[in-house]
Design an enzyme around this catalytic site. Structure first.
Site, mmCIF file in Angstrom:
data_model
loop_
_atom_site.group_PDB
_atom_site.id
_atom_site.type_symbol
_atom_site.label_atom_id
_atom_site.label_comp_id
_atom_site.label_asym_id
_atom_site.label_seq_id
_atom_site.Cartn_x
_atom_site.Cartn_y
_atom_site.Cartn_z
ATOM 1 N N SER A 219 0.823 -1.210 0.000
ATOM 2 C CA SER A 219 0.000 0.000 0.000
ATOM 3 C C SER A 219 0.862 1.268 0.000
ATOM 4 C CB SER A 219 -0.954 -0.047 1.202
ATOM 5 O OG SER A 219 -1.962 0.912 1.098
ATOM 6 N N HIS B 107 -2.706 -1.255 -4.738
ATOM 7 C CA HIS B 107 -4.164 -1.171 -4.843
ATOM 8 C C HIS B 107 -4.594 0.284 -4.666
ATOM 9 C CE1 HIS B 107 -4.748 -0.425 -0.545
ATOM 10 N NE2 HIS B 107 -3.851 -1.368 -0.310
#
Length: 244
Positions: free
Chosen positions: A128, A151
């Protein structure tokens, strides 16, 4: 009775003396330790080691049962690394699940803005917001078994005014993407394809890259271990010193 009393006094004095010696030894040991347990004598090249582990904690305190890195603790270390002439290079060790987006991006920009040689090593994971943290250095390394999750940013809980929130997230995502693109060799198309892939994660969209895959996609510079990463940093320090 008097004998026992006298004995107890001597015993207590001996115990106090031992405790005093132990405290002095502990004080001496503490004086030789810097932030995050790094000794003052950190090698010939004076490398500042910084570990970013667990959750990157931002404006809100992480749950007590989580490992977390507080960004307000890391910022002063980074500033000192820039200001201290004795520090010639910075080594960032990453094993993070991600966390607060603005805190992670703030640390990434600060690391990137330091004009001393910098190398990052992804151990375990750089997920992340850990992705821009990994790419923020001059050279990035990932061990073969480490993973990186790419993501889109997301939130949980109540959302008020859906369209406005969507546009805010869109701008935030753009800030992250632009940073990754200017600090790594990944292309925008590849980044977006990995970010919005729907066949990798069971309950989300995105992609998990393992070791070589992160290098093959241009996200990380090389696969290697700690020895390789530290050797790379020492070479960067040597080159930097020769050019000054």
């Amino acid at each position: 009775m008097d004998y026992k009393f006298s004995y107890n006094i001597k015993q207590n004095e001996t115990s106090k003396k031992d405790n005093s010696n132990n405290n002095k030894d502990q004080d001496t040991e503490n004086e030789n330790i810097k932030d995050f347990g790094i000794p003052n004598s950190i090698g010939k090249n004076n490398i500042q080691f910084i570990s970013l582990i667990g959750e990157i904690e931002g404006h809100f305190v992480a749950h007590s049962d989580k490992k977390a890195t507080k960004y307000e603790h890391i910022i002063p270390i980074l500033i000192n690394s820039q200001q201290d002439p004795a520090i010639e290079g910075i080594f960032i060790i990453l094993n993070t699940m991600g966390g607060d987006v603005e805190a992670g991006l703030a640390l990434s920009e600060l690391i990137h803005g330091i004009n001393k040689p910098k190398v990052s090593l992804v151990l375990g994971g750089g997920h992340s917001i850990g992705v821009p943290l990994a790419t923020s250095t001059d050279f990035s390394v990932i061990v073969p078994s480490a993973t990186m999750t790419i993501h889109p940013i997301r939130t949980t809980g109540l959302v008020i005014n859906g369209p406005q929130t969507y546009r805010y997230f869109q701008k935030m995502q753009q800030r992250i993407n632009e940073f990754i693109l200017r600090t790594s060799n990944i292309t925008e198309k590849t980044l977006l394809d990995l970010m919005y892939a729907s066949d990798q994660l069971a309950n989300d969209i995105g992609t998990i890259l393992v070791g070589n895959e992160a290098v093959d996609n241009g996200l990380i510079d090389a696969v290697g271990d700690f020895s390789f990463a530290i050797s790379k940093l020492k070479n960067l320090i040597k080159t930097n010193n020769e050019n000054q």
